[in-house]
Scaffold this motif. Structure first.
Motif, short mmCIF file in Angstrom:
data_model
loop_
_atom_site.label_atom_id
_atom_site.label_comp_id
_atom_site.label_asym_id
_atom_site.label_seq_id
_atom_site.Cartn_x
_atom_site.Cartn_y
_atom_site.Cartn_z
N GLY A 1 -21.94 22.85 34.79
CA GLY A 1 -20.82 23.54 34.17
C GLY A 1 -21.13 24.02 32.77
O GLY A 1 -22.23 23.84 32.24
N PHE A 2 -20.12 24.64 32.13
CA PHE A 2 -20.26 25.14 30.76
C PHE A 2 -19.37 24.29 29.87
O PHE A 2 -18.15 24.24 30.04
CB PHE A 2 -19.81 26.61 30.71
CG PHE A 2 -20.01 27.26 29.38
CD1 PHE A 2 -21.22 27.87 29.05
CD2 PHE A 2 -19.00 27.25 28.43
CE1 PHE A 2 -21.40 28.46 27.81
CE2 PHE A 2 -19.18 27.84 27.19
CZ PHE A 2 -20.39 28.45 26.88
N ARG A 3 -19.98 23.60 28.91
CA ARG A 3 -19.20 22.68 28.07
C ARG A 3 -19.64 22.78 26.62
O ARG A 3 -20.83 22.74 26.31
CB ARG A 3 -19.37 21.24 28.56
CG ARG A 3 -18.41 20.25 27.91
CD ARG A 3 -18.46 18.91 28.63
NE ARG A 3 -17.34 18.07 28.22
CZ ARG A 3 -17.38 17.24 27.18
NH1 ARG A 3 -18.48 17.16 26.46
NH2 ARG A 3 -16.33 16.50 26.87
N LEU A 4 -18.66 22.95 25.74
CA LEU A 4 -18.89 22.95 24.30
C LEU A 4 -18.23 21.72 23.70
O LEU A 4 -17.11 21.37 24.08
CB LEU A 4 -18.32 24.21 23.65
CG LEU A 4 -18.79 25.57 24.18
CD1 LEU A 4 -18.07 26.70 23.46
CD2 LEU A 4 -20.29 25.72 24.03
N ASP A 5 -18.93 21.07 22.78
CA ASP A 5 -18.37 19.91 22.07
C ASP A 5 -18.93 19.98 20.64
O ASP A 5 -20.04 19.54 20.38
CB ASP A 5 -18.78 18.62 22.77
CG ASP A 5 -18.12 17.41 22.12
OD1 ASP A 5 -17.45 17.57 21.07
OD2 ASP A 5 -18.27 16.30 22.65
N LEU A 6 -18.14 20.57 19.76
CA LEU A 6 -18.62 20.81 18.40
C LEU A 6 -18.35 19.60 17.52
O LEU A 6 -17.20 19.33 17.15
CB LEU A 6 -17.95 22.06 17.82
CG LEU A 6 -18.53 22.59 16.51
CD1 LEU A 6 -19.97 23.02 16.69
CD2 LEU A 6 -17.70 23.76 16.00
N ASP A 7 -19.39 18.86 17.18
CA ASP A 7 -19.28 17.70 16.29
C ASP A 7 -19.66 18.11 14.87
O ASP A 7 -20.00 19.27 14.62
CB ASP A 7 -20.14 16.56 16.83
CG ASP A 7 -21.62 16.93 16.89
OD1 ASP A 7 -21.96 18.05 16.50
OD2 ASP A 7 -22.43 16.09 17.32
N PRO A 8 -19.64 17.19 13.89
CA PRO A 8 -19.98 17.58 12.51
C PRO A 8 -21.37 18.18 12.35
O PRO A 8 -21.55 19.12 11.58
CB PRO A 8 -19.86 16.25 11.75
CG PRO A 8 -18.82 15.49 12.50
CD PRO A 8 -19.05 15.84 13.94
#
Length: 669
Positions: free
Chosen positions: A70-77
């Motif tokens: 799948g396509f997954r974004l998880d923007l952390d610091p």
């Protein structure tokens, strides 16, 4: 909806609108609309990244978009920091685009926003498939932008070929490394983090080394740098700024993401490898820059130097973590992150100013420039500000990050015994040498390129660039001023990002707004007070000179050895300025010199003219890639002989292949 999610959606939407308008919009307004929308998208990305750095995490999950993971974004610091930096560069590149790209084709203007989107999605990706897809999108769009002017100059096509080959070889190594990692865990970064501690040391090392090779090639680290000094000069100038100030940063991001975050750190030799290649890149890059005469090529070599310094900081942080000194590791990583920000700021200014020079003169050879301060005063002032910032001298912003880097080395001498002591000594020497050569490089670029008399008709007839181009550069110069005088505004956030990665007990290893203080270590420095002190000192010197010399101004001729009024031919050129340094480093640079003496027709004892040529080739490229290129050409020649267009020969190939296949099947059954 969180601020980070809202701003990322806005950035992608605005970039999509810009790309759509570039394709179907009116040609007269194309650069204005595209540049304006790209600048707004960049501003939204800055807010998105800033919110993520401050803790506003962003998650976008679209499992139906890509097969398997799948396509997954998880923007952390950590990802937010690189998104914010890329967004800032995109803002000024978008403003600059309005004046620079007037009359340009629609392809370049449509691809530019997509390249910007790729720069933001790579740090936000949180699955292997998403990361590789965004990485390839970034590589492909940047390649199209590099090739924009391939019809005008053959060198562009050659640069594009080098870039395409090396960037995709890097992608292959990253793909293999992450695939090996994913076969033991799964496709998401959360699963990789969870299982990394259970992997054998051999598997962990294979994953790190393979991904490091790929990320180092993107960062332009020696010996994988061959594409960088070729591609950056040939791309449009605002694309060069995006590549040099935003894209190469993602090589450093990948090393930190895999080494510190996904694998959770590693043995000392990993980080010794990173530090050693970083130090070699820093020294070799600035040596090539100091002898370069092509303005944009010089800036490209400077990028190799600065990314080398960033990797020196990352490598030092890894060594300190492996030796159990997390506080010093946090300081080294903060220095590396701050240098990423500072380098992006001053390199944007320098590349955009170089584009302004190219726009005004059509020349980028420093030996043919000179005297631009009279005809291009604003560009001269902006380039001067960027050169000061890049020289790592106060009050430039690079001074602060390199000071923090040196502080981490000094405090880390005794952190890991003899290995650490020797390594940190070498690192200090490398940083000090690059700082000195960096000053010489930018004194040469500014003094030879902008001061004195023009050395060509193009330089004499130069015209100042449109206001939109200058405004774009001016915005980044203002950012440099803030970073130079008040880096403390940024340091707490960078400390928080670094502390999470190295596992310190505190989120603040560096503090202070006016005075930068090292927490738990001895050391402080105030860039603002230093700048004020320098300003006061300069004013005092002027006052004393005025008081001693009196108020009468005298106009006299410069000393000319009795040879008459000075001409442009009597000035220092970039070649002659760098000649003493070239002699000092002759064994490393190994320049090629050629002197042609032409005699008068009547007598061979009388000299009519002497032509001197000097070329400093990239020895690493020649010795490492030369045999490989020769082998590929031989293979291509042999391939053409095999495929000569004869149907009979092709039928024979098919018959032979069938026989071999049948024999193999008969033997192996």
């Amino acid at each position: 909806m969180s601020i980070a999610r809202l701003c990322l959606c806005a950035a992608v939407l605005l970039a999509g609108l810009a790309a759509a308008y570039a394709v179907v919009g009116l040609s007269r307004a194309r650069s204005v609309v595209v540049g304006g929308l790209v600048a707004l998208a960049g501003a939204a990305a800055v807010v998105c990244g800033g919110a993520a750095v401050l803790g506003g995490r962003l998650v976008v999950d679209l499992p139906w978009l890509l097969p398997l993971f799948g396509f997954r974004l998880d923007l952390d610091p950590l990802g937010g920091l690189f998104v914010a930096v890329a967004g800032g560069v995109v803002v000024v590149a978008g403003i600059y685009h309005v004046g620079y790209a007037r009359g340009s084709g629609r392809t370049m203007q449509a691809v530019l926003p997509m390249f910007a989107v790729a720069l933001w999605l790579v740090p936000a990706a949180s699955t292997v498939a998403t990361f590789l897809l965004c990485w390839e999108l970034m590589a492909f769009t940047s390649l199209l932008l590099v090739l924009t002017e391939h019809r005008q100059r053959p060198a562009v096509a050659r640069a594009g070929l080098w870039y395409a080959v090396l960037t995709h070889l890097g992608l292959v190594t990253i793909l293999i490394g992450l695939t090996v990692f994913a076969t033991h865990a799964g496709g998401s970064f959360d699963e990789l983090r969870a299982v990394s501690g259970e992997l054998s040391p051999a598997v962990r090392s294979v994953v790190f080394v393979l991904t490091f090779i790929g990320f180092a090639s993107k960062a332009g680290i020696v010996p994988l740098h061959a594409w960088l000094p070729r591609a950056h000069p040939e791309a449009p100038s605002h694309v060069s700024a995006l590549m040099s100030a935003a894209m190469v940063n993602l090589g450093a991001y990948g090393i930190v993401r895999v080494g510190f975050d996904l694998l959770g750190g590693g043995p000392v030799w990993w980080w010794l490898l990173v530090l050693a290649l970083g130090a070699i890149s820093a020294v070799y890059g600035i040596l090539q820059a100091v002898v370069a005469t092509d303005l944009k090529r010089m800036l490209g070599w400077s990028t190799t130097e600065n990314l080398g310094l960033v990797l020196v900081g990352i490598g030092a942080a890894g060594i300190f973590v492996a030796n159990g000194n997390e506080v010093v590791a946090g300081l080294a990583l903060v220095a590396a992150f701050l240098h990423v920000v500072n380098h992006s700021a001053f390199k944007s200014v320098l590349f955009l100013s170089a584009g302004s020079v190219l726009h005004g003169t059509g020349v980028r050879d420093l030996d043919r420039l000179g005297g631009l301060r009279a005809t291009m005063p604003t560009t001269t002032a902006l380039f001067g500000a960027g050169a000061l910032a890049a020289s790592a001298l106060p009050p430039g912003n690079a001074f602060v990050s390199e000071w923090l880097l040196l502080q981490s080395f000094v405090h880390g001498f005794s952190a890991g015994g003899m290995t650490s002591a020797i390594t940190m000594t070498v690192a200090v020497a490398a940083v000090a040498l690059t700082a000195g050569l960096g000053v010489a490089t930018f004194v040469k670029a500014f003094g030879v390129g902008f001061l004195a008399k023009p050395r060509s008709a193009e330089a004499e007839d130069a015209v100042e660039s449109p206001p939109t181009m200058l405004v774009g550069i001016g915005v980044m110069v203002a950012a440099i001023a803030v970073l130079s005088l008040a880096p403390g505004l940024l340091l707490p956030s960078l400390s928080g990002v670094a502390s999470n990665l190295v596992g310190t007990d505190t989120n603040e290893v560096v503090s202070g707004v006016i005075t930068v203080r090292l927490e738990y270590l001895v050391g402080s420095m105030s860039p603002l007070i230093l700048a004020v002190g320098l300003l006061v000192g300069c004013v005092l010197v002027l006052v004393v000179l005025r008081a001693v010399g009196g108020r009468v101004r005298r106009n006299t001729r410069l000393w000319d050895c009795g040879a008459g009024p000075m001409t442009a031919r009597m000035e220092y050129t970039a070649t002659s300025f760098a000649e003493p340094l070239q002699r000092v480093f002759d064994d490393v640079l190994d320049p090629e010199l050629d002197v042609d003496v032409t005699h008068v027709a009547e007598s061979r004892y009388l000299v009519d003219s002497i032509e001197y040529r000097r070329r400093v080739p990239d020895r690493i490229e020649q010795r490492l890639y030369g045999p490989i290129v020769a082998m590929v050409r031989w293979w291509g020649t042999m391939g053409r002989r095999l495929a000569n267009g004869s149907v009979h020969r092709y039928l024979a190939y098919g018959f032979g292949s069938l026989v071999v296949l049948l024999v193999v099947l008969a033997v192996t059954r």
